[in-house]
Write an enzyme that holds these catalytic residues in place. Structure first.
Site, PDB file in Angstrom:
ATOM      1  N   GLU A 158       0.843  -1.203   0.000  1.00 50.62           N
ATOM      2  CA  GLU A 158       0.000   0.000   0.000  1.00 50.62           C
ATOM      3  C   GLU A 158       0.867   1.238   0.000  1.00 50.62           C
ATOM      4  OE1 GLU A 158      -2.912  -0.010   3.151  1.00 50.62           O
ATOM      5  OE2 GLU A 158      -4.115  -1.539   2.153  1.00 50.62           O
ATOM      6  N   GLU A 255      -6.710  -7.168  -1.160  1.00 51.46           N
ATOM      7  CA  GLU A 255      -7.195  -7.051   0.219  1.00 51.46           C
ATOM      8  C   GLU A 255      -8.571  -6.431   0.190  1.00 51.46           C
ATOM      9  OE1 GLU A 255      -3.564  -5.442   2.762  1.00 51.46           O
ATOM     10  OE2 GLU A 255      -5.429  -4.716   3.623  1.00 51.46           O
TER      11      GLU A 255
END
Ligand code: IDC
Length: 330
Positions: A158, A255
């Site tokens: 991320e 995710e």
């Protein structure tokens, strides 16, 4: 004769049922923006992400028993293996975590599932921050595991923070992709998108430059982009912006959670279903966060469940029961 035919049919059905995801789909590839089987049939992989290996890895939570459950009861296609670099992860003991990751990849492969080797950078969010280590890591991992045919590489979890925009991530990807390609010319590579894999949405700058300023042809071969959503936090606005990328770039939800972006709080199933309507329609693959036990609502197993189990449904939280159902719905 009839009997023999009946027996034959039973065996055929059993054979189909018993096929593992890898037996069904083979080596993955992209056709346009769509993830496909080796025979170019569009597919949607569904599975789980582990939590950080430093907290819930092999021997502490993950083990043979609960991987069996994931593979054979849940019928998951894929396991994402979250190798945190910071926060007590890889950095503290590269040897130990390399060995652990190797083992989890092996065990996942043995069960016929795909795995994502996730270079889980989060705090700090600039992938350039540990690029030398990332180069070494992916050189090793691609050499070690590419021949299995079941491994995908997620080169930065991320990306986030000031200045960590698409051009910066793109230049990082241009460093890492050729290293993987030396050992694995066709494996699927995943790139985390800006602002915590939100395609920039979480920082208010939708990263449409991923489309307009894409990777060159060589670097974009079998490369996909990661998007993450947490259904109680990310709703209509996110879905609206996300839709702008459909059919434009290859997307993979590495995710998603049914709760808030913290991985905690109440589940929002209505928002989950709205997301899944889109994912199913466009055959977008996904991993749910996360396959561990703990007090946070995103951990699918109840907090008292240890590596020894038991791993039956009564030990699953609400999110676990629901996600298991979503994975099994083929
Ligand atoms: C969170 C965990 C939390 C842990 C934290 C450490 O739930 O226990 O303290 O990481 O950094 C992500 C991240 C993932 C997060 C997860 C939930 O990729 O590492 O896990 N999340 O917050 N992005 C959005 C949510």
């Amino acid at each position: 004769m009839k009997n023999i035919f009946f027996i034959f049919c039973c065996f055929a059905a059993l054979g189909l049922y018993a096929q593992t995801p890898f037996q069904k789909y083979g080596k993955l590839q992209l056709k346009g923006t769509q993830l496909c089987s080796s025979k170019q049939v569009p597919i949607q992989l569904k599975g789980m992400s582990t939590h950080g290996l430093q907290w819930h890895g092999w021997g502490s939570f993950l083990g043979e028993k609960n991987l069996d459950v994931l593979a054979y009861q849940w019928q998951a296609d894929i396991l994402r293996i979250a190798m945190y670099y910071d926060e007590g992860g890889y950095k503290t003991n590269p040897k130990k975590f390399t060995k652990m990751l190797d083992q989890v990849v092996e065990e996942t492969h043995k069960r016929g599932m795909y795995s994502i080797i996730d270079w889980h950078i989060l705090k700090p969010g600039d992938p350039w921050n540990r690029i030398d280590e990332a180069k070494k890591f992916f050189a090793y991992m691609s050499k070690k595991h590419s021949s299995k045919g079941t491994v995908l590489y997620e080169i930065c979890n991320e990306p986030n923070g000031k200045g960590v925009d698409w051009p910066r991530i793109k230049s990082y990807a241009e460093q890492i992709i050729p290293i993987i390609r030396k050992n694995d010319p066709d494996g699927i590579i995943l790139i985390g998108t800006p602002a915590w894999a939100s395609l920039g949405i979480s920082e208010g700058k939708v990263a449409t430059d991923i489309i307009s300023n894409g990777l060159n042809q060589k670097n974009s071969h079998n490369v996909m982009f990661s998007f993450h959503f947490y259904a109680a936090s990310h709703k209509d606005l996110y879905r609206k912006e996300f839709k702008k990328f459909l059919g434009k770039i290859p997307l993979f939800i590495t995710e998603w959670g049914s709760q808030e972006a913290s991985g905690e709080g109440r589940n929002d199933w209505q928002s989950v279903m709205e997301w899944h309507k889109i994912l199913n329609e466009y055959k977008i693959s996904w991993c749910n966060w996360n396959y561990s036990s703990g007090h946070r609502s995103s951990a699918v197993w109840k907090s008292n469940v240890s590596i020894n189990g038991p791993f039956d449904d009564s030990q699953l939280k609400e999110s676990g029961l629901k996600v298991k159902e979503l994975i099994r719905a083929k």
